[in-house]
Design a protein around this motif. Structure first.
Motif, PDB file in Angstrom:
ATOM      1  N   SER A 220      36.704  69.474 -41.795  1.00 57.39           N
ATOM      2  CA  SER A 220      36.010  69.181 -40.536  1.00 57.39           C
ATOM      3  C   SER A 220      36.921  68.409 -39.595  1.00 57.39           C
ATOM      4  O   SER A 220      37.893  67.766 -40.015  1.00 57.39           O
ATOM      5  CB  SER A 220      34.737  68.371 -40.805  1.00 57.39           C
ATOM      6  N   TYR A 221      36.560  68.472 -38.318  1.00 54.42           N
ATOM      7  CA  TYR A 221      37.226  67.682 -37.283  1.00 54.42           C
ATOM      8  C   TYR A 221      36.155  67.160 -36.348  1.00 54.42           C
ATOM      9  O   TYR A 221      35.445  67.941 -35.704  1.00 54.42           O
ATOM     10  CB  TYR A 221      38.238  68.532 -36.505  1.00 54.42           C
ATOM     11  N   GLN A 222      35.973  65.845 -36.333  1.00 52.61           N
ATOM     12  CA  GLN A 222      34.961  65.202 -35.496  1.00 52.61           C
ATOM     13  C   GLN A 222      33.594  65.882 -35.652  1.00 52.61           C
ATOM     14  O   GLN A 222      32.909  66.173 -34.682  1.00 52.61           O
ATOM     15  CB  GLN A 222      35.410  65.202 -34.032  1.00 52.61           C
ATOM     16  N   GLY A 223      33.228  66.154 -36.889  1.00 53.71           N
ATOM     17  CA  GLY A 223      31.934  66.751 -37.191  1.00 53.71           C
ATOM     18  C   GLY A 223      31.888  68.260 -37.093  1.00 53.71           C
ATOM     19  O   GLY A 223      30.872  68.871 -37.449  1.00 53.71           O
ATOM     20  N   LEU A 224      32.966  68.891 -36.629  1.00 53.68           N
ATOM     21  CA  LEU A 224      33.021  70.350 -36.481  1.00 53.68           C
ATOM     22  C   LEU A 224      33.447  70.989 -37.798  1.00 53.68           C
ATOM     23  O   LEU A 224      34.509  70.669 -38.336  1.00 53.68           O
ATOM     24  CB  LEU A 224      34.003  70.709 -35.365  1.00 53.68           C
ATOM     25  N   ASP A 225      32.609  71.884 -38.333  1.00 52.17           N
ATOM     26  CA  ASP A 225      32.916  72.601 -39.571  1.00 52.17           C
ATOM     27  C   ASP A 225      34.048  73.601 -39.296  1.00 52.17           C
ATOM     28  O   ASP A 225      33.919  74.489 -38.438  1.00 52.17           O
ATOM     29  CB  ASP A 225      31.662  73.336 -40.062  1.00 52.17           C
ATOM     30  N   LEU A 226      35.153  73.480 -40.026  1.00 50.25           N
ATOM     31  CA  LEU A 226      36.325  74.305 -39.735  1.00 50.25           C
ATOM     32  C   LEU A 226      36.377  75.606 -40.533  1.00 50.25           C
ATOM     33  O   LEU A 226      37.170  76.488 -40.206  1.00 50.25           O
ATOM     34  CB  LEU A 226      37.609  73.498 -40.003  1.00 50.25           C
ATOM     35  N   LEU A 227      35.564  75.736 -41.578  1.00 48.22           N
ATOM     36  CA  LEU A 227      35.634  76.959 -42.394  1.00 48.22           C
ATOM     37  C   LEU A 227      35.293  78.225 -41.604  1.00 48.22           C
ATOM     38  O   LEU A 227      36.004  79.233 -41.708  1.00 48.22           O
ATOM     39  CB  LEU A 227      34.759  76.832 -43.632  1.00 48.22           C
ATOM     40  N   PRO A 228      34.209  78.252 -40.789  1.00 42.28           N
ATOM     41  CA  PRO A 228      33.937  79.471 -40.010  1.00 42.28           C
ATOM     42  C   PRO A 228      35.057  79.787 -39.001  1.00 42.28           C
ATOM     43  O   PRO A 228      35.365  80.956 -38.756  1.00 42.28           O
ATOM     44  CB  PRO A 228      32.622  79.144 -39.291  1.00 42.28           C
ATOM     45  N   ILE A 229      35.645  78.748 -38.438  1.00 39.79           N
ATOM     46  CA  ILE A 229      36.742  78.962 -37.489  1.00 39.79           C
ATOM     47  C   ILE A 229      37.956  79.504 -38.228  1.00 39.79           C
ATOM     48  O   ILE A 229      38.646  80.408 -37.743  1.00 39.79           O
ATOM     49  CB  ILE A 229      37.089  77.652 -36.752  1.00 39.79           C
TER      50      ILE A 229
END
Length: 458
Positions: A220-229
């Motif tokens: 994650s980055y600042q609460g953003l889930d990075l796996l879908p990206i």
């Protein structure tokens, strides 16, 4: 450890031309610690040169931390009253590594690194385990309360040896492979969303696995889930690979275009957290079929003659600095060893990935197996963080290596050539050979180690 007092670091392998200089510069840039560094190396001349180099770095106008470097003649002198012990040794010589890496090529086995698994990694372990057993005994006798940081490969087996000889040791292994994956995720955010991440540490990851075969199931980055990206990122770049700058992977043998990492994500849905050169050696997926295949996957076979050239270049660089012909560069290495030492000394706390015994942080792995996970580091404490469990398919792949590394360890400790041969044959890079070819390769490689194994029947 008392906050603010002078610290002592014992550096085993203190003639190092790589890790030692990085540590010296990182210490110089940190104003909260100071003290002495005792440099011990079987090559006393190399340690003396590093004594001069370290004291030059400490006297640099930009140096904030003040350290005194001293080359010492015995490991006992280095360890006496040490707060920290750093172990960074070359187990054997680069000529030995040349055999590790290139002799198997006669049997169609190509290795991109050759220091952790594969025939090269196993033979390196055979040399290294007795060396680490001796160092562990010395630490037990002369610095039992020190924190011990290991940088030597094969890392899992090195740390395993330390705990076997001295179960109460406070030891862990540091590796920067996960850092590269954090940086890749930061580059992904710039590429996909135009988000500029200032520091890779802002990318938070959950790490599971063993050294050089680590996996990330949450990022994650600042609460953003990075796996879908990351899934979209992989879909875009899986064929051509991703390079932050054009031809990155061609300009350095240590770089890749991450195609192996992307292929593994599409197979398993997890982010493989080591570099392609390391990952390829753990698997029988054809990435290392031949040099042409390696080129198509856009990573490199790191030849040992290149390592020898690098070593010579570092020697020349050191000589030029010591003679005054060149100025030493004071800039951060990007490693976290000094930050970990700061936290252990009582200057705040941090979370980072380390290699240490499994205390339940990875479910389904044996207790005591050396695993790589995150840990919370603070004053005189390193607590592993519960990482969870790998999916069954990945779990089986990693556990195969956990079991085989333990088999190698037990064979070396018992000086059992037959058990070692069995482990050698079970390695994924060797398993494609016939039993006769595997035995022939094993016999040649082990025979080359005779000077290191005087008590073995070889």
């Amino acid at each position: 450890m008392t906050k603010g007092r002078e610290l002592k670091i014992a550096y085993i392998g203190g003639g190092s031309l790589g890790w030692a200089r990085s540590m010296m510069v990182d210490l110089a840039l940190e104003e909260r610690m100071s003290g002495t560094v005792a440099l011990y190396d079987i090559n006393m001349e190399a340690a003396r040169k590093n004594e001069r180099l370290g004291n030059m770095i400490s006297a640099h106008p930009d140096a904030k931390g003040k350290w005194t470097y001293t080359a010492v003649a015995t490991i006992e002198e280095a360890l006496a009253n040490a707060d920290f012990v750093i172990i960074s040794i070359l187990p054997g010589t680069l000529d030995d590594m040349e055999t590790d890496v290139h002799l198997p090529e006669a049997y169609g086995i190509y290795q991109s690194v050759g220091d952790t698994v594969g025939p090269g990694g196993i033979m390196r372990a055979v040399r290294t385990i007795p060396m680490y057993a001796s160092i562990a005994q010395q630490i037990k006798e002369h610095a039992p309360d020190a924190w011990v940081i290991s940088y030597t490969n094969p890392m899992s087996l090195c740390v395993r040896t330390l705990y076997e000889v001295f179960p109460q040791i406070k030891a862990f292994g540091c590796c920067h492979e996960v850092f590269g994956t954090q940086q890749l995720l930061a580059d992904m955010l710039a590429d996909r969303l135009g988000i500029e991440v200032k520091e890779r540490q802002e990318i938070h990851v959950n790490v599971l696995g063993i050294n050089h075969f680590t996996w990330i199931d949450r990022a994650s980055y600042q609460g953003l889930d990075l796996l879908p990206i990351y899934e979209q990122f992989v879909a875009k770049y899986r064929e051509e690979g991703f390079e932050k700058s054009k031809d990155d992977w061609r300009t350095s043998v240590f770089h890749s275009a991450h195609r192996v990492k992307f292929d593994l994500f599409q197979r398993f849905g997890l982010i493989a957290a080591a570099g392609d050169r390391h990952l390829a050696e753990f698997l029988s997926f054809g990435y290392l079929k031949d040099p042409e295949t390696v080129q198509r996957w856009k990573f490199h076979l790191t030849r040992v003659d290149f390592r020898k050239q690098m070593l010579q270049a570092k020697r020349m660089e050191t000589e030029n600095i010591l003679s005054g012909a060149d100025n030493v560069k004071i800039s951060p290495s990007g490693e976290e060893g000094i930050q970990i030492m700061l936290a252990l000394a009582g200057f705040g706390e941090m979370i980072t990935n380390v290699n240490m015994p499994n205390q339940g942080q990875i479910q389904g792995f044996p207790q005591g197996a050396i695993v790589e996970t995150n840990a919370l580091v603070r004053r005189d404490s390193m607590q592993p963080i519960i990482a969870g469990q790998l999916p069954q398919d990945v779990h089986q792949l990693v556990m195969g290596h956990v079991a085989n590394q333990e088999a190698v360890f037990q064979a070396v400790m018992m000086k059992d050539k037959e058990k070692l041969l069995q482990a050698f044959q079970q390695d994924p890079l060797v398993s494609s050979l016939s039993r006769n070819d595997a035995a022939s390769l094993f016999s040649q490689m082990l025979g080359n180690l005779r000077p290191y194994l005087p008590e073995w029947d070889i």
